[in-house]
Design an enzyme around this catalytic site. Structure first.
Site, PDB file in Angstrom:
ATOM      1  N   GLY A 158     -13.637  -2.731   1.323  1.00 28.38           N
ATOM      2  CA  GLY A 158     -14.189  -4.081   1.205  1.00 28.38           C
ATOM      3  C   GLY A 158     -15.165  -4.189   0.057  1.00 28.38           C
ATOM      4  O   GLY A 158     -15.088  -5.114  -0.753  1.00 28.38           O
ATOM      5  N   GLU A 189      -9.095 -13.337  13.054  1.00 29.47           N
ATOM      6  CA  GLU A 189      -9.953 -14.520  13.092  1.00 29.47           C
ATOM      7  C   GLU A 189      -9.570 -15.475  14.230  1.00 29.47           C
ATOM      8  O   GLU A 189     -10.049 -16.609  14.275  1.00 29.47           O
ATOM      9  CB  GLU A 189      -9.925 -15.244  11.741  1.00 29.47           C
ATOM     10  CG  GLU A 189     -10.615 -14.444  10.664  1.00 29.47           C
ATOM     11  CD  GLU A 189     -10.740 -15.177   9.338  1.00 29.47           C
ATOM     12  OE1 GLU A 189     -10.140 -16.274   9.186  1.00 29.47           O
ATOM     13  OE2 GLU A 189     -11.423 -14.657   8.455  1.00 29.47           O
ATOM     14  N   TYR A 206     -21.626  -8.135   3.268  1.00 31.72           N
ATOM     15  CA  TYR A 206     -22.037  -9.101   2.254  1.00 31.72           C
ATOM     16  C   TYR A 206     -23.533  -8.994   1.959  1.00 31.72           C
ATOM     17  O   TYR A 206     -23.958  -9.089   0.809  1.00 31.72           O
ATOM     18  CB  TYR A 206     -21.664 -10.521   2.680  1.00 31.72           C
ATOM     19  CG  TYR A 206     -20.171 -10.699   2.910  1.00 31.72           C
ATOM     20  CD1 TYR A 206     -19.227  -9.929   2.237  1.00 31.72           C
ATOM     21  CD2 TYR A 206     -19.703 -11.635   3.815  1.00 31.72           C
ATOM     22  CE1 TYR A 206     -17.868 -10.085   2.448  1.00 31.72           C
ATOM     23  CE2 TYR A 206     -18.345 -11.812   4.035  1.00 31.72           C
ATOM     24  CZ  TYR A 206     -17.437 -11.030   3.347  1.00 31.72           C
ATOM     25  OH  TYR A 206     -16.088 -11.186   3.552  1.00 31.72           O
ATOM     26  N   TYR A 250      -9.739  -8.981   3.495  1.00 31.74           N
ATOM     27  CA  TYR A 250      -9.395  -8.325   4.758  1.00 31.74           C
ATOM     28  C   TYR A 250      -9.140  -6.856   4.504  1.00 31.74           C
ATOM     29  O   TYR A 250      -8.453  -6.488   3.543  1.00 31.74           O
ATOM     30  CB  TYR A 250      -8.148  -8.970   5.359  1.00 31.74           C
ATOM     31  CG  TYR A 250      -7.657  -8.302   6.621  1.00 31.74           C
ATOM     32  CD1 TYR A 250      -8.351  -8.454   7.822  1.00 31.74           C
ATOM     33  CD2 TYR A 250      -6.510  -7.525   6.615  1.00 31.74           C
ATOM     34  CE1 TYR A 250      -7.901  -7.844   8.990  1.00 31.74           C
ATOM     35  CE2 TYR A 250      -6.047  -6.926   7.777  1.00 31.74           C
ATOM     36  CZ  TYR A 250      -6.747  -7.075   8.954  1.00 31.74           C
ATOM     37  OH  TYR A 250      -6.304  -6.478  10.106  1.00 31.74           O
ATOM     38  N   VAL A 251      -9.689  -6.034   5.390  1.00 29.19           N
ATOM     39  CA  VAL A 251      -9.418  -4.602   5.393  1.00 29.19           C
ATOM     40  C   VAL A 251      -8.917  -4.248   6.785  1.00 29.19           C
ATOM     41  O   VAL A 251      -9.530  -4.643   7.787  1.00 29.19           O
ATOM     42  CB  VAL A 251     -10.675  -3.779   5.031  1.00 29.19           C
ATOM     43  CG1 VAL A 251     -10.403  -2.288   5.142  1.00 29.19           C
ATOM     44  CG2 VAL A 251     -11.152  -4.127   3.616  1.00 29.19           C
ATOM     45  N   GLU A 263     -10.945 -16.672  -1.229  1.00 24.29           N
ATOM     46  CA  GLU A 263     -10.354 -17.339  -0.061  1.00 24.29           C
ATOM     47  C   GLU A 263     -10.282 -16.392   1.127  1.00 24.29           C
ATOM     48  O   GLU A 263     -10.634 -16.758   2.235  1.00 24.29           O
ATOM     49  CB  GLU A 263      -8.960 -17.874  -0.404  1.00 24.29           C
ATOM     50  CG  GLU A 263      -8.237 -18.533   0.738  1.00 24.29           C
ATOM     51  CD  GLU A 263      -8.886 -19.822   1.220  1.00 24.29           C
ATOM     52  OE1 GLU A 263      -8.562 -20.231   2.349  1.00 24.29           O
ATOM     53  OE2 GLU A 263      -9.698 -20.433   0.504  1.00 24.29           O
TER      54      GLU A 263
END
Length: 174
Positions: free
Chosen positions: A97, A24, A131, A86-87, A83
């Site tokens: 995921g 990130e 998502y 992560y994969v 929160e």
């Protein structure tokens, strides 16, 4: 394979968190220590929980999800706030995921919670695609707000001194 994290997972969980921060573009902001994670996840008053995704054949950690409970005043029920998810890059595309998301959704339903929420960076197209594939929808009209550092301290100085540190107000004091 998805399983709850244990204290033995702290070194790998800490490493995964740092990998996520690096992905990130914010590695310098990831300052949590293993000891802080131990207290937060396994201390006398846990404030968060974690799941580990492990490779089905090797058992090696492939990713994690760290979550905590929140509350909706509108529904009157608790919810789950994700929160971090992560994969590892080499494990992506194998369903870890989605499996983590499904495990978290199951926790919500098992506990009678009404919401499962999280934030995602707007540039993370791969995560957004996952998502959308599971049916998650953006909350149009809402933006994430955050206070940290000097701004947090300045606001607290404007009136938070009357609260007790154990999160109860002293409204019942004599």
């Amino acid at each position: 394979m998805i399983r709850p994290a244990t204290p033995a997972d702290l070194p790998v969980l800490h490493a995964l968190i740092r990998e996520l921060a690096d992905y990130e573009r914010a590695l310098s902001e990831a300052r949590a220590t293993e000891e802080q994670l131990r207290t937060a996840l396994f201390g006398p008053d846990p404030v968060a929980h974690a799941l580990i995704a492990a490779d089905d054949t090797t058992g090696e950690p492939a990713g994690f999800a760290l979550w905590f409970r929140n509350f909706s005043t509108w529904t009157g029920t608790a919810g789950l706030y994700l929160e971090d998810l992560y994969v590892r890059p080499q494990a992506r595309g194998a369903g870890h995921g989605k499996a983590l998301l499904a495990a978290l959704a199951a926790i919500c339903l098992e506990r009678g919670w009404s919401r499962f929420e999280w934030a995602v960076l707007d540039w993370n197209e791969k995560a957004l695609a996952v998502y959308r594939a599971v049916g998650a929808l953006p909350q149009d009209g809402w933006t994430v707000q955050r206070l940290t550092g000097p701004a947090l301290a300045a606001l607290a100085a404007q009136g938070g001194a009357g609260l007790r540190s154990d999160n109860r107000t002293n409204s019942h004091a004599n």
